[in-house]
Each structure stands twice: as structure tokens, then as C-alpha cells.
Design an enzyme around this catalytic site. Structure first.
Site, short mmCIF file in Angstrom:
data_model
loop_
_atom_site.label_atom_id
_atom_site.label_comp_id
_atom_site.label_asym_id
_atom_site.label_seq_id
_atom_site.Cartn_x
_atom_site.Cartn_y
_atom_site.Cartn_z
N TYR B 101 0.86 -1.19 0.00
CA TYR B 101 0.00 0.00 0.00
C TYR B 101 0.89 1.23 0.00
O TYR B 101 1.89 1.29 0.73
CB TYR B 101 -0.89 0.01 1.26
CG TYR B 101 -1.63 1.33 1.46
CD1 TYR B 101 -2.92 1.48 0.99
CD2 TYR B 101 -1.01 2.41 2.09
CE1 TYR B 101 -3.59 2.69 1.14
CE2 TYR B 101 -1.67 3.62 2.25
CZ TYR B 101 -2.96 3.75 1.77
OH TYR B 101 -3.62 4.95 1.91
N GLU B 189 -3.24 7.48 -4.12
CA GLU B 189 -3.14 6.22 -3.37
C GLU B 189 -3.02 5.05 -4.35
O GLU B 189 -3.75 5.00 -5.34
CB GLU B 189 -4.39 6.05 -2.49
CG GLU B 189 -4.37 4.80 -1.63
CD GLU B 189 -5.69 4.64 -0.86
OE1 GLU B 189 -5.72 4.97 0.32
OE2 GLU B 189 -6.68 4.19 -1.47
#
Lengths: 299, 384
Positions: B101, B189
Site C-alpha cells: 500500500y 493512493e
């Protein structure tokens, strides 16, 4: 006394030649603020309502001894205008302009911290600051602010919302309570001046006996202020937090006003403030009434 | 402005971040044509502004044209949490060794940019943050300095990714930071950021939120406006340049300033009413803006009464009053209006309104009185 600005503050208006800048520049001058100069790169030597225009802030500072600047420049030019003010020697910069990109705000906030640590930035996207009877910089209608009374008790106001700042001034005026200084810190993600910056100064200001703090949903500035108050503030604080009934995930106008991931709710802020001994009203009028009780207790 | 995944990937690609080859399509035939071109297997992915696509059946792997035809047919038109799928993204399927992530956003408390990197990708980062906060390596970046290669490398090492991913991750993170800052994003993101068995690091998803205040220097962002999801009322308001959020009640709210508008919504609730909306007409609002605001509210059939709450700073009371009068001449407003005006030029504003005052245009001096009046009127007219 007052905080940040008083009757000796001389102010430059960057954007005085524009429609908003000239309207509020003149209103501020009529209020009694020392509006000493405007700037415009191509209109040096001209005047706006009798106020001389200089090409740069540096020249205006040199000629007038100004210590503050108020920026009405459209959003794309704000980043350069803030740096021009700091480099020109101004100590207090008020940015009224709304719609400034968050990356610009983050950049000039940190740049000022590093290269001009003595410069205090207020805003962007704020109504400005008024020390009633002494100095009014920005868009606040001066007639709704009551001047501080000699010996007090007087209230210092700090608010994240423009119109709620006026609302607070108005509520206090109706109750015949004087205001030392009222600071609108603005609702943007990176405000130059925080609740804590103002509360710290109100705590130290002999003219201020009580503090009113108006918050809104989003972020954690109110919670941080609550921690600060608990540890450092002896003067009574009354608060109101807007957005009690705002649905999560929806931006309520201000870039900062959003409840996300269960954080930044009005309820959480209220809880934090009450835990710090702050009296919190359900609406601006109720907060005004709570302040009356506080002030009556100080008389 | 939230970007759809395919827009986010196109945005990333501009900054040199490796994303899968693919194309966005709106028909089954086009889906098959794209898959034939890029080569099988492919992934068919629903493009909606909401999470949880996979669980809702909006992401499918397809080995051949028949499978693409079947999945594209099922996904187009699918209702995912109230969002109907109109566009699908067809991309080359990737082999995955590990899932990470990575993101950048603004830390408003620290007033610095915050980078988050975790070896535990592919799941909601909020879940990781709650259950295993140490699994997220954070870095605070001063916008003046930016993200240096040395700092990025140190950050990647702290995140305990597979050492094979280090070089690729450092490169992608620096590009992602550039995309975040130069692209004026509120959020960039990648979840998951993947390590392929062959050693490359690759962005398998893209979540991008752009700062609506930055469009003056990004003319191309106008196209993203087309794909923003709003209800009809919000669409109408947005086209008029108004800050509007639809709510479920029956009292229309118009106020100037986000704080006052929020406060107005609160006070309507507190006196026992239900607001139909949040509407901030902002600073510098003139007759035109007020007329537009009244039109938006008037188009909401649930609204039984309208509360206009104005405190004058930039917005002057006489301009507001003129706006109301102009709007009433222009639009046939069904619902009664209760107005409270104070601040700059309030007396002038009240004088203008006094000439037009009636049963359906009432002026009240305080917020509480105005709220009580408007809620009572709305209830009389069937608001519940």
C-alpha cells in the site's frame, strides 16, 4: 491592548485596485485602520480613494513603515503575493482570498516558518481580524463589533468560519459585551494562524478576560485546542462547533469541513472541549448566552 | 474531484508510474475488441466512485473473448451501492508476488505532506491502521524540500517490503509524490502496489482526488468534472457555481459562508425541523447568485418552506435583498420564505425587503426566531 493588531498597525493592501480590495480597503480606512498603501506592479504613482499605490510591497514598506499586509489578490496569485509581503518586510499577513490550492498553502506556510519565522500569516480564506475601536483588517463589518470596555470583562474571539465570526461579534454586542480582538482563522486545510496561536495570546493579553472559540467539523484543530486549553489556559472559554448534524463524507462548503472515517465530528470536538472545561453551546445564540453567564461571573 | 480508476491510471502514467495496459469502454463489443488487442488474460473492472467493487462482482478475470463478453455484459449496468456502472476498464492481468500500500495526503495537524507505505496491501488501510498500526511506515515531507531519493529509500526500508521491491518502490514513490504535488492532488493512493514475480513494482489500482481549487492551472481537469457523481439537485447547483449538499428534509436552507450554512442546518434540526439541504452562496454573492440559489431550492419538490440566513461581510445585505426580489420576479417560488439579514448594509437590505413583505416573505431579526418560524410554516404545509 489587543492581539496581533492595534491602532498603531499600518496596513498595505495587495489588490487595493480591484473591486473587492478597494471596497474593503475603504471600509477599513473609514473604520479607523491605518490604510497606508496599496500595491500594483503597473499602477505605481496612482491613488485609490486617496491611498497611494506602490509597485511592490518592499517599496510600500520603505515609504510608509507598514507592518501588516492584507491580500485581496485572486487565488492564482496568492502564493507569490504572500512571499512578496514577507520578503518586503511585513510581519503580519492577512489573506482574505478563497479558493487557494491546498498545495500552495502548505508550501508558503512551511516556507514562512523556515525563512520568515517572525511573520504571522492569517488565512487564507478568512474574514480577517478586528481589534474593535483600533484596527479592522479584512471584510468584517466593523459596526457589529463592540469596543472593549475599560477594566473589562472583555472577550477575545477566534473562529474558523467567516460568517459565524460576525455572528459571534453580533451576539456579544447585543449582550453589551466588549471584544478585545476577533480573529477569523479561516476554514482552509492549512491555516496560517491556529486556534492555539490565538488562545495563547488571549491568555497573555491583559485586556482579554474570557475567550470565545468557534469551530466546525473536520480536522482535529478543535481537539488540539482543547488539549492546549486544559494544560495552559486559566481564562474561561466558551465554544460553539458548527456541523452537529452534518452527514459524514460530505464536504460542507469549506475544504476543511468534512467528517471522514468517523473523525472530525462535532460531537467528538464538543466532548474534547468539555473535558477541557470549556462551556459549549448548541448554536451561536446559546454560546452567546453562555458567554453572558461567564462575563457576569467576572464582573 | 474524485477520479475513476482508469482516469487515475492515466493520470499516473503521465508521471511515469507503471500501470497496466488497458482501455476504458462502455459497450461489450468494445470490451472484447480491447481485450483482443492487449492480449489475454484480462481483468474487467467496474468504474464507479465507490469502494467494495470486488465483493459486488464488479471485478472479473477473463481468459478469453467469451469470458470478456460474459463479464462485461454482467458488469455494465450493475448497481454497486447505488452507483450504476456505465464504464468498464479492461486491462492486462498481472501476476502478483506481493501486495503493498502507498499513498500521499496532507496531514493537516502537522501541516506537512504525509506518505504512508505498508507491506500489508490489498486491504483497507484503515483496517491495517487499527489492527496493526506498526505495519504502516509514515514519512512527513516538508513541501519546500520535497521527497529526496535518500529519504524515500529510508522510508521504503522502514516499511519492510521485499528487498527485491526496493528500487522499484523508491522510483514509484518519488513519481507518486511528483504526481501528488505537481498534479495538485488531495490524495494519491496505490492499493495494491504490487511486486511481480519478475521483480517489477507496478500500480495495480489508482485512487486520486484532485483539488478543485487548482483547475486554473490544470485546464485538462475540466474533463473529470463530467464524471463526478451528484444528485440532480447538486448538479443544478453546481452548474450555477453554488456549494450545495442534498439532505433529506423539507426546509430549504440558503446561507452565506460554510460555517453559517452548517449552523443554519443545525438550528433547523434543533428547533424540531428537517433541513432539505446545505447551500452556501459564498462571499461576493450578488442578485444573480441569490436568484440561482432560490431556483435550485424551488426545484426540490420536498421543500415546504425556505430559510435564507445572511450575515453580511463580503455579501452585502442590500445585494441579497435585491437578489431575492429579482428571483421572485423571475421564478414562481411556491414555498414561503423566511429571511434573516444582518451585518454589512443590513438596514438597506431590510428596507428593500419591507416593501415586498407578505405571508410568503417574512423577515425575522434573529436566527432562532427565523428557524422557529420557518419550521412551523413548513410543518403547516405538510413537511414531515
Amino acid at each position: 491592548m489587543a492581539i496581533f493588531v492595534d491602532s498603531s498597525t499600518k496596513v498595505i493592501y495587495q489588490g487595493l485596485t480591484g473591486s473587492q480590495g478597494s471596497f474593503y480597503g475603504q471600509r477599513n480606512a473609514e473604520y479607523g485602520t491605518q490604510v497606508v498603501a496599496g500595491t500594483h506592479p503597473k499602477k505605481a504613482g496612482t491613488e485609490v480613494n486617496g491611498v497611494p499605490i506602490y509597485a511592490t510591497v518592499a517599496e510600500a514598506v520603505k515609504e510608509t513603515g507598514a507592518t501588516a499586509s492584507c491580500i485581496f489578490i485572486p487565488a492564482p496569485g496568492v502564493k507569490d503575493a504572500v512571499m512578496e509581503a514577507a520578503e518586503g518586510g511585513v510581519e503580519f499577513i492577512v489573506v482574505i482570498t478563497e479558493g487557494v490550492p491546498a498545495h500552495d498553502e502548505a508550501w508558503f506556510y512551511n516556507k514562512l516558518q523556515r525563512d520568515f519565522p517572525n511573520v504571522q500569516l492569517l488565512g487564507p480564506n478568512c474574514p480577517g481580524i478586528i481589534s474593535p475601536g483600533k484596527c479592522n483588517i479584512g471584510i468584517t463589518a466593523g459596526e457589529i463589533a463592540k469596543e472593549p470596555s475599560e477594566g473589562g470583562p472583555n472577550v477575545g474571539i477566534v473562529s474558523r468560519s467567516g460568517t459565524l465570526t460576525y455572528q459571534a461579534l453580533y451576539e456579544l454586542k447585543l449582550k453589551d459585551i466588549g471584544v478585545s480582538t476577533c480573529v477569523g482563522i479561516g476554514g482552509d486545510p492549512v491555516p496560517g494562524t491556529t486556534f492555539i496561536d490565538c488562545i495563547e495570546r488571549f491568555e497573555a493579553d491583559p485586556e482579554t478576560q474570557a475567550i470565545m472559540m468557534i469551530g466546525e467539523i473536520g480536522g482535529s484543530a478543535e481537539e488540539e485546542a482543547a488539549d492546549y486549553i486544559k494544560a495552559n489556559v486559566s481564562k474561561p472559554v466558551v465554544s460553539y462547533v458548527a456541523g452537529v448534524t452534518a452527514p459524514p463524507g460530505k464536504k460542507m462548503g469549506h475544504a476543511g469541513a468534512i467528517v471522514s472515517g468517523g473523525k472530525g465530528t462535532a460531537a467528538a470536538k464538543r466532548e474534547a472541549l468539555e473535558a477541557a472545561g470549556v462551556k459549549v453551546g448548541n448554536n451561536p445564540t446559546e454560546a452567546g448566552a453562555l458567554m453572558v453567564e461567564v462575563v457576569d461571573g467576572l464582573r | 474531484m474524485d477520479l475513476l480508476e482508469y482516469q487515475g491510471k492515466q493520470f499516473f502514467a503521465r508521471y511515469g508510474i507503471p500501470v497496466s495496459d488497458g482501455e476504458a469502454v462502455t459497450t461489450v463489443d468494445d470490451a472484447v475488441a480491447v481485450a483482443d488487442r492487449i492480449g489475454y488474460p484480462v481483468v474487467v473492472k467496474a468504474q464507479v466512485h465507490v469502494g467494495g467493487r470486488g465483493k459486488a462482482g464488479g471485478v472479473k478475470l477473463a481468459d478469453d473473448a467469451d469470458a470478456v463478453r460474459e463479464h462485461a455484459g454482467n458488469i455494465l449496468g450493475l448497481d454497486i451501492k447505488g452507483h450504476i456502472v456505465r464504464t468498464i476498464w479492461i486491462e492486462v492481468a498481472s501476476d502478483i508476488a506481493e501486495e503493498y500500500y502507498a499513498s500521499f495526503t496532507l496531514d493537516r495537524s502537522a501541516k506537512k505532506h504525509l506518505g504512508m507505505l505498508s507491506a500489508e496491501g490489498g486491504v483497507e488501510i484503515e483496517t491495517v491502521a487499527e489492527e496493526n498500526p506498526d505495519a504502516i511506515a509514515k514519512i512527513w515531507i516538508d513541501p519546500v524540500d520535497g521527497l529526496s531519493e535518500a529519504d524515500a529509500r529510508d522510508w521504503v526500508e522502514r516499511a519492510n517490503l521485499n528487498p527485491d521491491a526496493t528500487e522499484g518502490a523508491v522510483d514509484i514513490l518519488r513519481k507518486l509524490y511528483t504526481a501528488y504535488t505537481e498534479g495538485d492532488a488531495d490524495l494519491t493512493e496505490i492499493n495494491p502496489l504490487i511486486l511481480k514475480p519478475t521483480g517489477e513494482v507496478h500500480a495495480l489500482d489508482a485512487k486520486v482526488t484532485l483539488d478543485g481549487n487548482s483547475t486554473f492551472r490544470h485546464e485538462d481537469y475540466a474533463e473529470y468534472e463530467q464524471t463526478q457523481v451528484r444528485d440532480e439537485r447538486e448538479e443544478d447547483a453546481h452548474s450555477k457555481g453554488l456549494q450545495y449538499v442534498g439532505l433529506d428534509g423539507y426546509v430549504g436552507v440558503i446561507a452565506n459562508g460554510a460555517g453559517l450554512a452548517m449552523s443554519t442546518v443545525d438550528i433547523v434540526n434543533q428547533v424540531g425541523g428537517k433541513p432539505a439541504n446545505f447551500l452556501d452562496i459564498g462571499g461576493g454573492a450578488n442578485a444573480e447568485v441569490m436568484a440561482g440559489a432560490l431556483e435550485v431550492i424551488n426545484n426540490d419538490p420536498k421543500v415546504k418552506a425556505i430559510f435564507i440566513n445572511i450575515f453580511g461581510g463580503i455579501t452585502k445585505g442590500d445585494e441579497v435583498a435585491n437578489g431575492i426580489v429579482t428571483a421572485l420576479e423571475r421564478v414562481d417560488i411556491d414555498a414561503p420564505i423566511v429571511i434573516r439579514i444582518d451585518g454589512t448594509n443590513a438596514d438597506e437590505g431590510r428596507a428593500i425587503l419591507a416593501e415586498h413583505e407578505s405571508d410568503s416573505l417574512i423577515s425575522k431579526p434573529t436566527m432562532v426566531e427565523a428557524a422557529e418560524t420557518v419550521v412551523a410554516l413548513a410543518k403547516e404545509r405538510g413537511g414531515q
